[in-house]
Design a protein around this motif. Structure first.
Motif, PDB file in Angstrom:
ATOM      1  N   GLU A 273       0.818  -1.211   0.000  1.00  6.90           N
ATOM      2  CA  GLU A 273       0.000   0.000   0.000  1.00  6.90           C
ATOM      3  C   GLU A 273       0.856   1.266   0.000  1.00  6.90           C
ATOM      4  N   GLY A 275       2.945   4.025  -1.490  1.00  8.72           N
ATOM      5  CA  GLY A 275       3.018   4.574  -2.839  1.00  8.72           C
ATOM      6  C   GLY A 275       4.169   5.542  -2.984  1.00  8.72           C
ATOM      7  N   LYS A 279       2.296   7.103  -7.865  1.00  9.60           N
ATOM      8  CA  LYS A 279       0.988   7.055  -7.201  1.00  9.60           C
ATOM      9  C   LYS A 279       0.518   8.463  -6.856  1.00  9.60           C
ATOM     10  N   VAL A 358       8.830   1.538  -3.613  1.00  8.16           N
ATOM     11  CA  VAL A 358       7.531   2.180  -3.829  1.00  8.16           C
ATOM     12  C   VAL A 358       7.254   2.350  -5.322  1.00  8.16           C
ATOM     13  N   ASN A 361       5.936  -0.857  -6.383  1.00  6.24           N
ATOM     14  CA  ASN A 361       4.535  -0.925  -5.963  1.00  6.24           C
ATOM     15  C   ASN A 361       3.635  -0.135  -6.903  1.00  6.24           C
ATOM     16  N   ASP A 362       4.089   1.070  -7.266  1.00  3.68           N
ATOM     17  CA  ASP A 362       3.297   1.908  -8.167  1.00  3.68           C
ATOM     18  C   ASP A 362       3.055   1.205  -9.504  1.00  3.68           C
ATOM     19  N   SER A 365       0.607  -1.558  -9.127  1.00  2.00           N
ATOM     20  CA  SER A 365      -0.772  -1.103  -9.004  1.00  2.00           C
ATOM     21  C   SER A 365      -1.356  -0.673 -10.348  1.00  2.00           C
TER      22      SER A 365
END
Length: 377
Positions: A273, A275, A279, A358, A361-362, A365
């Motif tokens: 979660e 970001g 993000k 991150v 992660n971005d 997503s």
């Protein structure tokens, strides 16, 4: 689901969020440094090759770099990541050396560093004070007006008319406090202090879960109790009251940040979660698409986030410098150059690792890896 704002609006919104916030952050450093007589050699918004710039009459080079993901003020004498005196600094003439960052006492250096995050908080306070005067302050009482059938609240024993005084020991002054606290605690057992018929009681409730999806199909788990509030109560906020309301709201936002960071560290929330810049760019575009009020509030939220992150005691961040200055003030001498260099190199490695994480992660997503695997397959 938020309507797709388009790539051009997303890029523009991101620049309008990051650019001004970096500028006011660095402006805080600059003005306090100038107040203490420190010469600023360069003031840059963005990193990398200079796109354009100019030199003012004080000899400060103001410039814009091609990569708008940060910025900096370079003070005279601040010649290494650890801001330690160098042989080059020691060789400067006395008059020139007195205008350098390292020539100043530790308390002045600390205030110069602290000024950046403080300026971010002040900006957010001004915005939130303006919102308070424009829209008032919610004072809806934390009372259960209705229960959702089969909800976590009903299963946990709450009844209509119960006044929720605290959750996990944290006071609930308004109904908004309840929603804000529970939102980031899905599927979690909480202790709820209530007042029922004038008698204080405590009940244990396992919060419910609401799943929300963004336009990329990413699912987010949000906590719910399943209760309805009484009729909303909005009170006007005067000019004199607005600063206090802004401070209170900023405090609640910071508390939420600390709570969610703690949940990630302890494993109660997924690190996925977290970001990064991509993000932030996505949400910037979405908020700009929703309207100017939502966008300005989002900028204030990111400003608080920027101030908070910079105060973390991590080398390379303002908080890391402040930690070394605190040690210097206690020891009456700076931390050794070798120790500072090691700490700042380690801090840089941590920040780079976090940035890569991150960003991964971005991209996840945005389903980038799935699309690439599909192309390869």
């Amino acid at each position: 689901m938020t309507e797709n704002p388009g790539i051009l609006l997303t890029i523009l919104a991101f620049v309008l969020v990051i650019g001004p916030l970096v500028f006011i952050h660095e402006l805080g450093h600059y003005f306090v440094g100038r107040w203490f007589g420190v010469h600023a050699e360069a003031f840059s918004i963005g990193f990398g090759r200079e796109i354009f710039g100019w030199t003012d009459r004080r000899g400060t080079r103001w410039k814009v770099g091609w990569m708008p993901l940060g910025g900096y003020v370079r003070f005279a004498g601040d010649m290494s990541p650890a801001s330690e005196p160098t042989e080059e600094w020691k060789a400067l003439p006395l008059g020139e050396r007195s205008r350098t960052f390292q020539a100043k006492p530790v308390w002045q250096r600390a205030l110069i560093v602290l000024a950046g995050p403080v300026t971010n908080f002040l900006f957010a306070l001004i915005v939130l004070a303006g919102f308070a005067m424009a829209y008032g302050q919610s004072q809806t009482p934390p009372v259960v007006e209705r229960l959702v059938a089969g909800s976590a609240a009903e299963k946990g024993g709450l009844r209509i008319g119960d006044r929720i005084a605290a959750i996990n020991g944290r006071g609930m002054e308004t109904f908004d406090d309840i929603a804000g606290f529970v939102l980031y605690r899905p599927d979690e057992l909480v202790q709820v202090d209530i007042v029922r018929g004038g008698v204080a009681q405590r009940v244990a409730i396992e919060t419910g879960v609401r799943i929300e999806k963004d336009r990329f199909g990413n699912a987010y788990r949000l906590g719910v109790l399943g209760i309805y509030s009484p009729q909303m109560v909005i009170l006007p906020v005067s000019v004199l009251e607005a600063p206090g309301v802004a401070v209170e709201r900023t405090g609640k936002i910071l508390t939420t940040m600390v709570d969610t960071l703690g949940q990630v560290i302890t494993g109660r929330r997924s690190a996925k979660e977290l970001g990064g810049p991509l993000k932030i760019a996505q949400v910037s575009g979405e908020q700009a698409n929703r309207g100017i009020e939502d966008f300005i509030f989002f900028v204030a939220l990111i400003s608080i986030n920027l101030g908070f992150i910079n105060l973390l005691p991590v080398p390379m961040l303002d908080g890391g410098h402040l930690l070394f200055y605190a040690i210097e003030a206690i020891r009456r001498k700076p931390v050794g150059a070798a120790a500072q260099e090691w700490a700042f190199r380690s801090g840089l490695l941590v920040l780079l690792t976090l940035m890569i994480f991150v960003t991964f992660n971005d991209l996840s997503s945005f389903k980038v890896w799935e699309r690439l695997s599909g192309l390869i397959g």
